[in-house]
Design an enzyme around this catalytic site. Structure first.
Site, PDB file in Angstrom:
ATOM      1  CD  GLU A 190       6.728  -3.979   4.499  1.00 27.16           C
ATOM      2  OE1 GLU A 190       5.501  -3.872   4.570  1.00 27.16           O
ATOM      3  OE2 GLU A 190       7.378  -3.640   3.482  1.00 27.16           O
ATOM      4  CG  ASP A 355       0.055   0.371   2.860  1.00 27.32           C
ATOM      5  OD1 ASP A 355       0.818   0.587   3.810  1.00 27.32           O
ATOM      6  OD2 ASP A 355       0.127  -0.644   2.136  1.00 27.32           O
TER       7      ASP A 355
END
Length: 560
Positions: A190, A355
């Site tokens: 993250e 991502d």
């Protein structure tokens, strides 16, 4: 010399989902969809570019849980059945659309062609081993593979120095197992950073990490070049931070490329549209509808209801992907000139982390965009050069020393997504397990005694079937319990569970997964405290949560 540099960084990660206790499991489809829609297309594109003389330099994190799943024989076997089943459905659809729905025929043909090619790559070219494919691409100099925290553990919310260190140490050991070398960079899960993490990173031989924008922007002192040059922490660890402009252009569903009307609509899927009896041979045994991956509609417009979406036309979408790639490059050239002028001639570096699953899963045309991007970057211009973070470090350019700010990506830019009203209940259990893990590692991880058994085992013994056993076999069993204890803690620490609970997507599954790992941690801890090992239960837990065969629980010791 290039006007500016561009570094694409893809974060390929999925939580460890493996359920041998069931013949099929819905959440395993996360992996199977990603292999079909993301990993195989990207591997094919990168290898094709390389063979065409284009070296698409980019960095790609393949997280340790993903590495473990991609090399797991059970999941490989299940994926083979998955793609063969999907290809069977695609052939049925090709025949059906030719008679009943000719407007969907181009898409049906596309699925047959792409799935046939994917099955060939999977079965014939790479022998079900995609880690081998990625390793070859790195060895050929096409991509740079970096690592991630061991189970995507959110570092600032891990309570002990030993548990934080273990997330790095286990990741490095796993990377070496799969790729045969030391990782140079790490994607902190993250992009979550707080001061001090860089010391753990450096202790394990890693040279840089990826952070979010405000890690550098709000660091001390102020960054001379904003986020368009890396900084180095006081201990020398480099930090590369996300460029906001490129993130918005690609990531945003509102103003970014993926929202274009001609691109494939994600939420219309044959698994919900076709008659149930027609689909049943291709569903799980429970017969429940689910996404199957064959989608026949285009976005059409943001405000257009799902039932009014227009047919997807692959040729139009491919043309648009080429146009968007050209536009993206032209914007990077403009950005580079502006930044270079602003920085008095200093060539900027634009870092674009995403991502990986955005490219192919959420944005179906994403791999085509990447293909066009690197081709056009190579053949059509000479002002922007694609490099990896390691390429930049190897150039020898001086880097500003800075103390980055605590930060993460996600809503509000800090830790809100991972600790909030919905998921804060998890952390007392996690933190208690983290403390206990180090206590056990210190208690049982003593140097060997004279007879070769660990001192703690020799002193107290390990009860196997009711008999105290400090023999070599007993010590092996003792080590198995401790190593599995470490696995259960690491799996409980995955940030995916807190994220999915907050998002409200798979709340029940994520809650159960976290609770199950904490529960199994407790069962194993009871064995160690009592000195009695339930070998049948231990084997069942090992078979289910078999991640990290190379793990050594002593990484949790205080003196490591």
């Amino acid at each position: 010399m290039a006007v500016g540099y561009f570094s694409l960084i893809l974060h390929a990660h999925l939580p460890f989902v493996r359920h041998p206790e069931y013949p099929e499991f819905l959440e395993e489809d996360w992996l199977f969809e990603a292999i079909t829609e993301v990993y195989l297309p990207l591997i094919f594109i990168f290898q094709s570019l390389y063979e065409a003389g284009v070296r698409p330099r980019l960095a790609m994190n393949i997280s340790p849980p993903l590495c473990e799943m991609l090399t797991d024989p059970l999941l490989q076997e299940r994926y083979t059945r998955h793609i063969e089943n999907l290809l069977d459905l695609a052939y049925k659809e090709l025949e059906r659309t030719s008679k009943e729905a000719p407007e969907f025929q181009p898409a049906a043909r596309m699925y047959v062609d792409s799935l046939t090619a994917s099955l060939h790559l999977w079965h014939d070219r790479y022998g079900h081993d995609l880690i081998k494919a990625f390793r070859e691409l790195q060895d050929e100099g096409v991509i740079e593979i970096i690592t991630c925290t061991a189970t995507h553990g959110f570092m600032p919310l891990i309570s002990t120095a030993e548990a934080r260190r273990a997330q790095i140490a286990v990741a490095v050991a796993n990377y070496k197992k799969h790729f045969g070398r030391q990782p140079r960079g790490i994607w902190l899960a993250e992009c979550a950073y707080e001061p001090g993490v860089e010391d753990l990173i450096k202790d394990h031989g890693i040279e840089y990490f990826i952070a979010d924008t405000h890690a550098i922007l709000y660091g001390d002192p102020r960054p001379r070049y904003g986020v368009h040059a890396p900084v180095a922490c006081p201990n020398g660890t480099a930090v590369f931070a996300r460029d906001v402009e490129t993130s918005q252009q690609v990531w945003s569903a509102e103003v970014g490329y993926p929202g274009n009307d001609v691109y494939r609509e994600f939420y219309r899927d044959i698994g919900w549209d076709a008659p149930l009896d027609y689909l049943k041979p291709h569903l799980h045994a429970d017969g429940e509808r689910r996404h199957l991956g064959l989608k026949y509609h285009r976005i059409t417009g943001r405000d257009v209801p799902q039932q009014l979406k227009q047919p997807y036309i692959p040729a139009l979408a491919r043309e648009r992907a080429a146009e968007d790639a050209s536009h993206f490059i032209s914007e990077r050239i403009k950005q580079a000139h502006i930044l270079r002028e602003t920085f008095d001639g200093h060539p900027p570096l634009v870092v674009s982390p995403y991502d990986a699953e955005l490219y192919g899963h959420w944005w179906f045309e994403g791999p085509q965009f990447i293909d066009f991007f690197f081709k056009k970057l190579h053949f059509d211009q000479n002002e922007i050069e694609a490099i990896t973070p390691s390429d930049f470090l190897d150039s020898g350019r001086p880097i500003q020393i800075q103390q980055p700010s605590a930060s993460s990506w996600g809503e509000a830019g800090y830790y809100k997504v991972w600790i909030n009203e919905q998921n804060s209940w998890m952390y007392p259990y996690q933190h208690d397990a983290e403390r206990k893990m180090t206590e056990f590692a210190d208690r049982f991880g003593s140097p060997p005694s004279e007879n070769g058994a660990p001192a703690a085992a020799s002193a107290s013994g390990v009860d196997v079937g009711g008999v105290a056993d400090a023999s070599a076999d007993g010590v092996v069993l003792w080590n198995r319990v401790l190593n599995q204890l470490a696995r259960e803690l690491l799996l409980a620490q995955s940030s995916d569970w807190a994220f999915q609970i907050y998002q409200g997507t798979t709340v029940q599954y994520s809650t159960r997964r976290f609770q199950a790992h904490i529960h199994r941690f407790g069962l194993l801890a009871e064995m160690l405290d009592s000195g009695s090992v339930d070998t049948e239960l231990l084997e069942a837990i090992e078979n289910r949560d078999n991640i990290f065969s190379e793990i050594d629980y002593t990484v949790f010791r205080i003196d490591q």
